[in-house]
Design a protein around this motif. Structure first.
Motif, mmCIF file in Angstrom:
data_model
loop_
_atom_site.group_PDB
_atom_site.id
_atom_site.type_symbol
_atom_site.label_atom_id
_atom_site.label_comp_id
_atom_site.label_asym_id
_atom_site.label_seq_id
_atom_site.Cartn_x
_atom_site.Cartn_y
_atom_site.Cartn_z
ATOM 1 N N HIS A 82 0.861 -1.176 0.000
ATOM 2 C CA HIS A 82 0.000 0.000 0.000
ATOM 3 C C HIS A 82 0.896 1.225 0.000
ATOM 4 N N GLU A 83 0.498 2.231 -0.689
ATOM 5 C CA GLU A 83 1.252 3.482 -0.705
ATOM 6 C C GLU A 83 0.293 4.585 -0.312
ATOM 7 N N GLY A 84 0.779 5.546 0.409
ATOM 8 C CA GLY A 84 -0.081 6.677 0.758
ATOM 9 C C GLY A 84 -0.669 6.507 2.136
ATOM 10 N N LEU A 85 -1.974 6.737 2.248
ATOM 11 C CA LEU A 85 -2.627 6.710 3.556
ATOM 12 C C LEU A 85 -2.820 5.262 4.011
ATOM 13 N N LEU A 86 -2.279 4.931 5.170
ATOM 14 C CA LEU A 86 -2.285 3.536 5.610
ATOM 15 C C LEU A 86 -3.266 3.325 6.758
ATOM 16 N N HIS A 87 -4.249 2.432 6.528
ATOM 17 C CA HIS A 87 -5.291 2.138 7.512
ATOM 18 C C HIS A 87 -4.984 0.835 8.236
ATOM 19 N N GLU A 88 -5.408 0.761 9.482
ATOM 20 C CA GLU A 88 -5.107 -0.423 10.291
ATOM 21 C C GLU A 88 -5.713 -1.698 9.724
ATOM 22 N N ASN A 89 -6.826 -1.575 8.995
ATOM 23 C CA ASN A 89 -7.471 -2.812 8.522
ATOM 24 C C ASN A 89 -6.923 -3.301 7.176
ATOM 25 N N PRO B 125 0.098 7.832 8.096
ATOM 26 C CA PRO B 125 -0.886 7.069 8.885
ATOM 27 C C PRO B 125 -2.303 7.622 8.774
ATOM 28 N N ALA B 126 -3.265 6.722 8.608
ATOM 29 C CA ALA B 126 -4.666 7.115 8.808
ATOM 30 C C ALA B 126 -4.850 7.192 10.323
ATOM 31 N N LEU B 127 -5.351 8.283 10.815
ATOM 32 C CA LEU B 127 -5.434 8.460 12.278
ATOM 33 C C LEU B 127 -6.868 8.495 12.786
ATOM 34 N N ASP B 128 -7.824 8.077 11.939
ATOM 35 C CA ASP B 128 -9.242 8.114 12.353
ATOM 36 C C ASP B 128 -9.459 7.303 13.628
ATOM 37 N N ARG B 129 -8.803 6.146 13.703
ATOM 38 C CA ARG B 129 -9.025 5.278 14.867
ATOM 39 C C ARG B 129 -8.523 5.965 16.139
ATOM 40 N N LEU B 130 -7.310 6.478 16.078
ATOM 41 C CA LEU B 130 -6.732 7.165 17.235
ATOM 42 C C LEU B 130 -7.620 8.346 17.640
ATOM 43 N N ARG B 131 -8.037 9.128 16.652
ATOM 44 C CA ARG B 131 -8.817 10.333 16.975
ATOM 45 C C ARG B 131 -10.203 9.979 17.489
ATOM 46 N N THR B 132 -10.844 9.001 16.860
ATOM 47 C CA THR B 132 -12.211 8.643 17.282
ATOM 48 C C THR B 132 -12.204 8.079 18.698
ATOM 49 N N LEU B 133 -11.220 7.250 18.989
ATOM 50 C CA LEU B 133 -11.216 6.588 20.305
ATOM 51 C C LEU B 133 -10.758 7.510 21.435
ATOM 52 N N THR B 134 -9.941 8.504 21.102
ATOM 53 C CA THR B 134 -9.340 9.299 22.189
ATOM 54 C C THR B 134 -9.537 10.808 22.051
ATOM 55 N N GLY B 135 -9.953 11.274 20.881
ATOM 56 C CA GLY B 135 -10.038 12.723 20.651
ATOM 57 C C GLY B 135 -8.652 13.364 20.600
ATOM 58 N N PHE B 136 -7.633 12.550 20.329
ATOM 59 C CA PHE B 136 -6.251 13.038 20.364
ATOM 60 C C PHE B 136 -6.001 14.177 19.379
ATOM 61 N N GLU B 137 -5.267 15.178 19.848
ATOM 62 C CA GLU B 137 -4.792 16.248 18.953
ATOM 63 C C GLU B 137 -3.290 16.417 19.163
ATOM 64 N N HIS B 138 -2.553 16.600 18.068
ATOM 65 C CA HIS B 138 -1.105 16.782 18.187
ATOM 66 C C HIS B 138 -0.785 18.119 18.827
ATOM 67 N N ARG B 139 0.240 18.138 19.622
ATOM 68 C CA ARG B 139 0.683 19.399 20.237
ATOM 69 C C ARG B 139 1.879 19.991 19.518
ATOM 70 N N TYR B 140 2.616 19.146 18.765
ATOM 71 C CA TYR B 140 3.865 19.608 18.156
ATOM 72 C C TYR B 140 3.824 19.467 16.634
ATOM 73 N N THR B 141 4.194 20.563 15.948
ATOM 74 C CA THR B 141 4.371 20.467 14.491
ATOM 75 C C THR B 141 5.812 20.021 14.217
ATOM 76 N N LEU B 142 6.082 19.697 12.975
ATOM 77 C CA LEU B 142 7.454 19.316 12.597
ATOM 78 C C LEU B 142 8.413 20.468 12.912
ATOM 79 N N GLU B 143 7.985 21.689 12.648
ATOM 80 C CA GLU B 143 8.838 22.853 12.918
ATOM 81 C C GLU B 143 9.107 22.980 14.418
ATOM 82 N N ASP B 144 8.069 22.743 15.245
ATOM 83 C CA ASP B 144 8.277 22.805 16.708
ATOM 84 C C ASP B 144 9.361 21.821 17.127
#
Ligand code: NAD
Length: 313
Positions: A129-136, A291-310
């Protein structure tokens, strides 16, 4: 909470230790210091809630006792880094799989049920698979990546071990598929791209980009990585779960080199190096890995605190 971290003197493990100790948890680290470092643990060594044992997970006599004590076990100990994976293919397979197996066998034999978080990798998606990678998506092993196939095999095997032990013994398991993780305490000598580029930019040396540099990666700050892992592990449900952990912003290696030069105020030039010259063997790199992050976000409401520049700053 009592937390056992195998590979806790490493890059990600030491950030996990910091997170749990800051929260008031008790932390026990076991690490053979093969790629990790005692210096990573220096800030915690004097804390009564922290304990370190220098040992190989495969032979550590205290594993059963430590596992019985733990409410949560993070299994991070593994042979890592492209150069070592290429130089010691059998060791990678044997160590990574056997260490994970020993841990699960020990937990299952004890009859207690600590939660076990296993560090897997985006490498399990292979070239298929290339591009967005889903857990399933189906996992795959690609020999087009040269000897590195053995690292992905070891991670696929670790995932299978974790899920089968969970199914058979009811052990609560989280398989955390890390994508490229960066940040403080990461060392460049094992082929990690960001510390290597930073080092070259700061020294004013040419930035060596392997291949044509148009391959993309998505980089996640290690502090986001461990926060996301903890949130997933802290869910109320203890059903076995596989989840991507990373950042979904994509950047090519050429743009990354340019960004690092800009942030470092460096006038280093980009120099493209064939894989054969860089690694001593030719391979076809995976072009995109996000990474597809739908699972992480749906289950936890996670938001990143750091950008690559940070992270780079
Ligand atoms: P690291 O090398 O800093 O950490 C691994 C630690 O495990 C080291 O401290 C090493 O000394 C220890 N170790 C290795 N074999 C051991 C053994 N047999 N017994 C005891 N300790 C042992 O690397 P990291 O980047 O912190 O990686 C941690 C985990 O995350 C690894 O399992 C790795 O495969 C996985 N991972 C990391 C990334 C990343 O971008 N850093 C991406 C995907 C997966």
């Amino acid at each position: 909470m009592h937390v056992l971290i195998t590979g806790g003197a490493g890059f990600i493990g030491s950030h996990l230790a910091a997170l749990h100790l800051a929260r008031g948890d008790k932390v026990h680290v076991v690490d053979d210091l093969s790629t990790g470092s005692r210096a990573n643990l220096a800030p915690f060594e004097s804390k009564p809630s922290f304990r370190f044992d220098e040992a190989d997970v495969l032979t550590w006599p205290l594993l059963q006792q430590a596992a019985a004590w733990a409410d949560r076990i993070y299994h991070l100990a593994a042979v890592v880094g492209v150069y070592r994976v290429i130089a010691e293919p059998t060791r990678v397979l044997a160590t990574n799989i056997a260490a994970c197996e020993r841990l699960f066998r020990t937990v299952a034999a004890g009859g207690w049920l600590p939660q076990v978080v296993v560090a897997s990798s985006s490498e399990v998606y292979g070239h298929q698979h290339e591009g967005l990678l889903h857990e399933n998506m189906d996992l795959s092993v690609s020999t087009r990546v040269g000897t590195r196939w053995n690292y992905s095999v070891s991670k696929i095997a670790d995932e299978a071990l974790a899920l089968s032990y969970s199914q058979k013994f009811g052990i609560p398991v989280l398989v955390a598929r890390f994508f490229n993780t960066i940040g403080p305490r990461q060392v460049g000598r094992y082929g990690m791209v960001v510390p290597r580029f930073v080092d070259q930019a700061v020294r004013g040396e040419p930035i060596t980009v392997y291949g044509d540099g148009e391959q993309t990666r998505s980089f996640c700050d290690v502090r986001d990585n461990v926060a996301a892992m903890d949130l997933l592990a802290s869910r109320e449900s203890h059903d076995a779960l596989v989840a991507n952990i990373g950042n979904d912003r994509e950047i090519s290696m050429n743009d990354l080199a340019r960004l690092i030069c800009e942030r470092a105020g460096s006038d280093s030039k980009i120099c493209h190096v064939p894989y054969l010259k860089a690694y001593g063997e030719d391979f076809e790199d995976i072009q995109r890995r996000r990474p597809a992050l739908d699972r992480l976000r749906t289950l936890t409401g996670f938001e990143h605190r750091y950008t690559l520049e940070d992270t780079l700053d």
